[in-house]
Structures are given as C-alpha cells and as structure tokens.
Design a protein around this motif. Structure first.
Motif, mmCIF file in Angstrom:
data_model
loop_
_atom_site.group_PDB
_atom_site.id
_atom_site.type_symbol
_atom_site.label_atom_id
_atom_site.label_comp_id
_atom_site.label_asym_id
_atom_site.label_seq_id
_atom_site.Cartn_x
_atom_site.Cartn_y
_atom_site.Cartn_z
ATOM 1 N N ALA A 179 57.167 -101.106 69.283
ATOM 2 C CA ALA A 179 56.450 -100.584 70.451
ATOM 3 C C ALA A 179 55.416 -99.549 70.038
ATOM 4 C CB ALA A 179 57.449 -99.972 71.437
ATOM 5 N N ALA A 180 55.773 -98.717 69.045
ATOM 6 C CA ALA A 180 54.823 -97.713 68.555
ATOM 7 C C ALA A 180 53.608 -98.380 67.925
ATOM 8 C CB ALA A 180 55.514 -96.801 67.541
ATOM 9 N N VAL A 181 53.838 -99.418 67.143
ATOM 10 C CA VAL A 181 52.727 -100.140 66.503
ATOM 11 C C VAL A 181 51.811 -100.747 67.557
ATOM 12 C CG1 VAL A 181 52.145 -102.160 65.112
ATOM 13 C CG2 VAL A 181 53.960 -100.609 64.357
ATOM 14 N N LEU A 182 52.400 -101.367 68.595
ATOM 15 C CA LEU A 182 51.591 -101.973 69.654
ATOM 16 C C LEU A 182 50.768 -100.917 70.392
ATOM 17 C CD1 LEU A 182 54.122 -104.567 71.120
ATOM 18 C CD2 LEU A 182 51.913 -105.095 70.067
ATOM 19 N N SER A 183 51.383 -99.777 70.691
ATOM 20 C CA SER A 183 50.667 -98.732 71.433
ATOM 21 C C SER A 183 49.559 -98.110 70.596
ATOM 22 C CB SER A 183 51.649 -97.649 71.894
ATOM 23 O OG SER A 183 52.516 -98.153 72.878
ATOM 24 N N ILE A 184 49.839 -97.858 69.312
ATOM 25 C CA ILE A 184 48.801 -97.305 68.445
ATOM 26 C C ILE A 184 47.677 -98.333 68.252
ATOM 27 C CG2 ILE A 184 48.286 -96.422 66.152
ATOM 28 C CD1 ILE A 184 49.895 -94.507 67.909
ATOM 29 N N ALA A 185 48.053 -99.611 68.127
ATOM 30 C CA ALA A 185 47.033 -100.667 68.033
ATOM 31 C C ALA A 185 46.201 -100.708 69.309
ATOM 32 C CB ALA A 185 47.702 -102.021 67.792
ATOM 33 N N ASN A 186 46.850 -100.507 70.443
ATOM 34 C CA ASN A 186 46.134 -100.464 71.718
ATOM 35 C C ASN A 186 45.168 -99.286 71.750
ATOM 36 O OD1 ASN A 186 45.514 -101.447 74.230
ATOM 37 N ND2 ASN A 186 47.357 -100.712 75.231
ATOM 38 N N PHE A 187 45.609 -98.139 71.233
ATOM 39 C CA PHE A 187 44.746 -96.966 71.143
ATOM 40 C C PHE A 187 43.518 -97.258 70.273
ATOM 41 C CE2 PHE A 187 43.697 -93.246 68.463
ATOM 42 C CZ PHE A 187 43.143 -92.425 69.437
ATOM 43 N N LEU A 188 43.746 -97.860 69.113
ATOM 44 C CA LEU A 188 42.638 -98.179 68.211
ATOM 45 C C LEU A 188 41.717 -99.235 68.818
ATOM 46 C CD1 LEU A 188 44.561 -98.243 64.808
ATOM 47 C CD2 LEU A 188 43.060 -96.435 65.695
ATOM 48 N N TYR A 189 42.315 -100.198 69.513
ATOM 49 C CA TYR A 189 41.514 -101.196 70.227
ATOM 50 C C TYR A 189 40.579 -100.514 71.220
ATOM 51 C CZ TYR A 189 40.567 -104.838 73.740
ATOM 52 O OH TYR A 189 39.963 -105.682 74.628
ATOM 53 N N GLY A 190 41.114 -99.543 71.939
ATOM 54 C CA GLY A 190 40.296 -98.820 72.897
ATOM 55 C C GLY A 190 39.207 -98.000 72.238
ATOM 56 N N VAL A 191 39.536 -97.364 71.111
ATOM 57 C CA VAL A 191 38.560 -96.530 70.407
ATOM 58 C C VAL A 191 37.359 -97.351 69.957
ATOM 59 C CG1 VAL A 191 38.156 -95.200 68.300
ATOM 60 C CG2 VAL A 191 40.212 -94.780 69.658
ATOM 61 N N PHE A 192 37.615 -98.545 69.422
ATOM 62 C CA PHE A 192 36.544 -99.323 68.799
ATOM 63 C C PHE A 192 35.945 -100.398 69.704
ATOM 64 C CE2 PHE A 192 39.047 -97.810 65.131
ATOM 65 C CZ PHE A 192 38.046 -97.133 64.451
ATOM 66 N N ILE A 193 36.673 -100.820 70.756
ATOM 67 C CA ILE A 193 36.210 -101.975 71.526
ATOM 68 C C ILE A 193 36.047 -101.678 73.019
ATOM 69 C CG2 ILE A 193 36.779 -104.345 72.226
ATOM 70 C CD1 ILE A 193 38.138 -104.722 69.550
ATOM 71 N N LEU A 194 36.989 -100.967 73.616
ATOM 72 C CA LEU A 194 36.974 -100.781 75.072
ATOM 73 C C LEU A 194 35.756 -99.961 75.501
ATOM 74 C CD1 LEU A 194 38.653 -101.276 77.705
ATOM 75 C CD2 LEU A 194 39.588 -98.980 77.356
ATOM 76 N N PRO A 195 34.860 -100.517 76.343
ATOM 77 C CA PRO A 195 33.699 -99.749 76.802
ATOM 78 C C PRO A 195 34.071 -98.846 77.977
ATOM 79 C CG PRO A 195 33.603 -101.966 77.691
ATOM 80 C CD PRO A 195 34.832 -101.917 76.823
ATOM 81 N N GLU A 196 33.272 -97.840 78.206
ATOM 82 C CA GLU A 196 33.456 -96.996 79.387
ATOM 83 C C GLU A 196 32.930 -97.735 80.616
ATOM 84 O OE1 GLU A 196 34.572 -94.827 81.984
ATOM 85 O OE2 GLU A 196 34.962 -93.865 80.043
ATOM 86 N N SER A 197 33.640 -97.605 81.730
ATOM 87 C CA SER A 197 33.255 -98.329 82.942
ATOM 88 C C SER A 197 32.564 -97.445 83.975
ATOM 89 C CB SER A 197 34.494 -98.972 83.581
ATOM 90 O OG SER A 197 35.414 -97.978 84.021
ATOM 91 N N LEU A 198 32.698 -96.129 83.847
ATOM 92 C CA LEU A 198 32.128 -95.221 84.845
ATOM 93 C C LEU A 198 30.960 -94.455 84.240
ATOM 94 C CD1 LEU A 198 32.518 -94.100 87.764
ATOM 95 C CD2 LEU A 198 33.860 -92.244 86.736
ATOM 96 N N PRO A 199 29.721 -94.782 84.627
ATOM 97 C CA PRO A 199 28.556 -94.072 84.082
ATOM 98 C C PRO A 199 28.618 -92.586 84.401
ATOM 99 C CG PRO A 199 27.885 -96.062 85.254
ATOM 100 C CD PRO A 199 29.329 -95.847 85.570
#
Length: 420
Positions: A179-199
């Motif tokens: 679970a820790a690996v998945l959550s940290i991977a999710n964090f890294l996914y967000g850092v590098f890929i997830l765009p901001e949605s609210l200008p």
C-alpha cells in the motif's frame, strides 16, 4: 454566465485530465483496499492476541479516522480552492504513503494510532478529486464522470483486498508495504504527470471561517438548492450504511452464511456497482435527465432495502443485490447537481463540506444499525424482524426521496438558483 465553446482540442484536454484523476483515484483506492484484510489482524498481534481488546481498538481507530476527516475535510477543500487541486491531492497521497510505512513498521498500538490520525487528516484525494472533475468537465457530463469515479472506488475495493489477502498469507506486514508503494507511486505520478485543473485566476482566498465544520455547514445552508441537496445527502448517507455495517451479522444470523458465502455476496455487489457507475449512470442521465436518474436510484434503493428486510429465501436475497447496486444511479446526478450550484472557486469547499457531512454520518451509523440489529435479535426477537436495520434504511431512503421531490422545481432546472 457566458456559455463556453467546447472545441475539439479543449474536449481532448478535458478527457485527458479526467484520465489523470481517474488513475489517481484508482491507485488511491487500491492502496486502501490492500490493507483491509489484514489491518484487524495487525491490531490483534500488537494487542497480544486479546480479541476483545483488539475489537475495541479497531473501533476506536475507525472512529478517530472519521473524526479527523470531519474536521480536516473543510480545511482541505478551502486549501484546494486557494492553492489548486494538485498540491492538496499530492499532500494526501504522500500522507497516506507515510502512514502505510508507519503501519508496516509500527511496534506498538500508540504508534499505529498516530499514523492513522495523520492519514485521516490528510486523506483528501477522493473528495478533492470531485472538485477536479467539476473543473475539467462540462456540466452536462459531470454525472457520468462522477459515476466513473465511483467505478474507480469500486475497482479499488475489489482488487485491493484480493491483493492484500494474497500478500497477507506471505507476511502480515507485506500488504502495508504494498500500500505504501502504491501511494508513493501515486504521489510521484501526480508530481510528474497530473496537471492542475484550477487556473490561478479562478482561485479564492483562504478563509478560516470556511475551513472548519461549522463553516462547512453554513456553506451548505447558504443557498436553497444546496441546502435541499445537503439534507437529501444526509439521509442518503444514513441509509446507505445499513448494508456495509450489518450485512455479515444479518446474513450469518438469518441465512447461516459462512465466510465464503459472504464473500460471494459482496463480490456480486462490487461487480454490479462497477457496471452501474462505470456504464449505466451516463447512459441513464442522457436518456431521462439527472433529476429522474436521481429519483430512479432512490426508488431502487427503497425497494432493495425492503427486500433485504423481508426476503424469505437466500435466492431472493442474492437476487436483490443487483437491484441494490442500481441505487448507485443517484450518486453521480446528486453530485453533479450540487456542483452546478457553486462557483468554480468554491468546488473544493463544496467537496470538503460534503466529505465532512459523510464523516459525521460515519460516526453515528455503526451504533444506529448494530444497535437496531441487536435489539431485534435480542429483547424484541419475538417480533420476528431481524432485518429491521434495512427497514430503517428504507425509511431513511424514502425521506431522501421526499426531500428531492419537494425541491422538484429547482432541481429540474439547471439555471435555477444559480450563483451569480
């Protein structure tokens, strides 16, 4: 407000942004589901094998997490409106990842408890994801997109426990590391890929008076339609908890279900819910509109709760489970309608307030439903109604329907009671 022209490139960006947040929610739910089969056993081990003490501690952990969400969800919503969705979601994923690491190495109950308090305070990804969806989705498509988020939630609770059970058979701590690996991977996914949605030009100042449960209640009561929706959601949440809280107790007592039968029945609910949230919500809304889809879901909910309460045979009980899953037709439409009642820079505050409302319900429903069940299999056993919790849920669902129908004029019209 002027109507936006949705050109193809804009639509493509909106779809891509939704895919990003869908993956975020999916990873988050899988990581949460992984620990479900083994968390009670970890508490039992740390408690020295005392089952009664472990059960009490497990209840305290669940309550404390709900309390933390109740107080911190409005804060997270206000922060998301001020600084954007992305940093709040990233903080949530990082907090959960650190919590799972603490759980994986925790030598004592107090340290485990501290980790759960931290995760309860930071677990904002699902609620703020709702604000993200509202940011990147045209109003007429939101019900379907909210339904898809529900599908991600369902996938996580099907895949996660399966993975957790397999890893737990190898080592009790292994699911927490996973679970820790998945959550940290999710964090890294967000850092590098997830765009901001609210200008930045659509953000609102952080207001302390809004970033608390009292402010959340005031916000939900600030507009007539929002007040009606909040009241409807309150009773809907109360009704919804009957099945997850008492299903094992009820089916074991009345139909002699063993662990395997309980697992099969819950798998039926999970699979049917995936179909409803992932496929049916959007199709039904397009055909009969959000308001009618909302009422249809409530109707299916009332019928299924009554059938649960009075079903004379196992087959009728199991046959009711897909009908029960159709109550999920209400989830996407009611969130979509609520999202239209606030400004873009208030979507985070709205989702935080709704999460606080949900957490408040979570604090009281275990006592309500287990108490009702205990009453009707104990002192009132002569009445012959062990399904009383589901009769109560049907009444609460009917109350939701009455509130929605009394608000017919405003809920039917997308332009009614719209903030200026």
């Amino acid at each position: 407000m002027p109507r936006l022209r949705h050109h193809s490139p804009m639509l493509n960006r909106q779809k891509a942004a939704f895919v990003f947040i869908f993956v975020t929610v999916l990873l988050d739910m899988v990581s949460f589901g992984v620990i479900i089969p083994v968390f009670p056993q970890l508490i039992l081990r740390l408690q020295g094998g005392d089952m009664a003490g472990a059960a009490a501690i497990f209840g305290i952990f669940g309550t404390s997490s709900a309390v933390m969400q109740f107080f911190f969800s409005p804060v997270q919503g206000a922060l998301a409106d001020r600084f954007g969705r992305r940093p709040v979601i990233l903080l949530s994923n990082l907090g959960l990842g650190l919590d799972y690491i603490v759980m994986a190495i925790a030598p004592t109950i107090p340290i485990l408890f501290i980790g759960r308090l931290v995760s309860g305070a930071t677990s904002a990804s699902f609620s703020i994801s709702g604000a993200y969806v509202a940011d990147v989705t045209p109003p007429h498509e939101r019900a379907a997109r909210f339904g898809m988020l529900g599908a991600a939630f369902g996938i996580g609770f099907i895949v996660g426990p399966a993975i957790g059970g397999l890893l737990g058979a190898i080592d009790l701590r292994a699911p927490f590391w996973a679970a820790a690996v998945l959550s940290i991977a999710n964090f890294l996914y967000g850092v590098f890929i997830l765009p901001e949605s609210l200008p930045s030009d659509r953000r609102s100042p952080f207001r302390l008076r809004a970033a608390n449960p009292v402010g959340a209640v005031r916000f939900l009561g600030s507009r007539p339609v929002l007040t009606s929706l909040a009241a409807a959601m309150l009773f809907f949440f109360l009704a919804h908890d009957a099945v997850p809280i008492t299903w094992v107790l009820y089916t074991t007592y009345r139909f002699s279900f063993d662990a395997s039968a309980v697992g099969v029945s819950l798998a039926i609910v999970g699979a049917a819910s995936l179909v409803v949230n992932g496929l049916l919500v959007g199709c039904v809304v397009k055909r009969i509109c959000e308001y009618n889809a909302l009422l249809a879901g409530l109707g299916f909910g009332i019928v299924s709760e009554l059938l649960f309460a009075f079903a004379p045979t196992t087959w009728l009980l199991l046959g009711t489970l897909p009908v029960y899953s159709l109550s999920g037709l209400s989830n996407g439409p009611i969130q979509s309608i609520a999202s239209r009642e606030v400004q873009p820079n208030e979507q985070g505050q709205l989702q935080g307030a709704l999460t606080a409302l949900r957490s408040m319900v979570t604090l009281v429903t275990p006592g309500i439903y287990t108490g009702t069940f205990a009453l009707f299999v104990g002192p009132l056993a002569g009445v012959g109604l062990p399904g009383a919790p589901y009769l109560l849920a049907a009444i609460l669902m009917a109350t939701t329907t009455v509130i929605v129908m009394r608000s017919t004029a405003t809920l039917r019209s997308p332009a009614a009671a719209r903030p200026s």
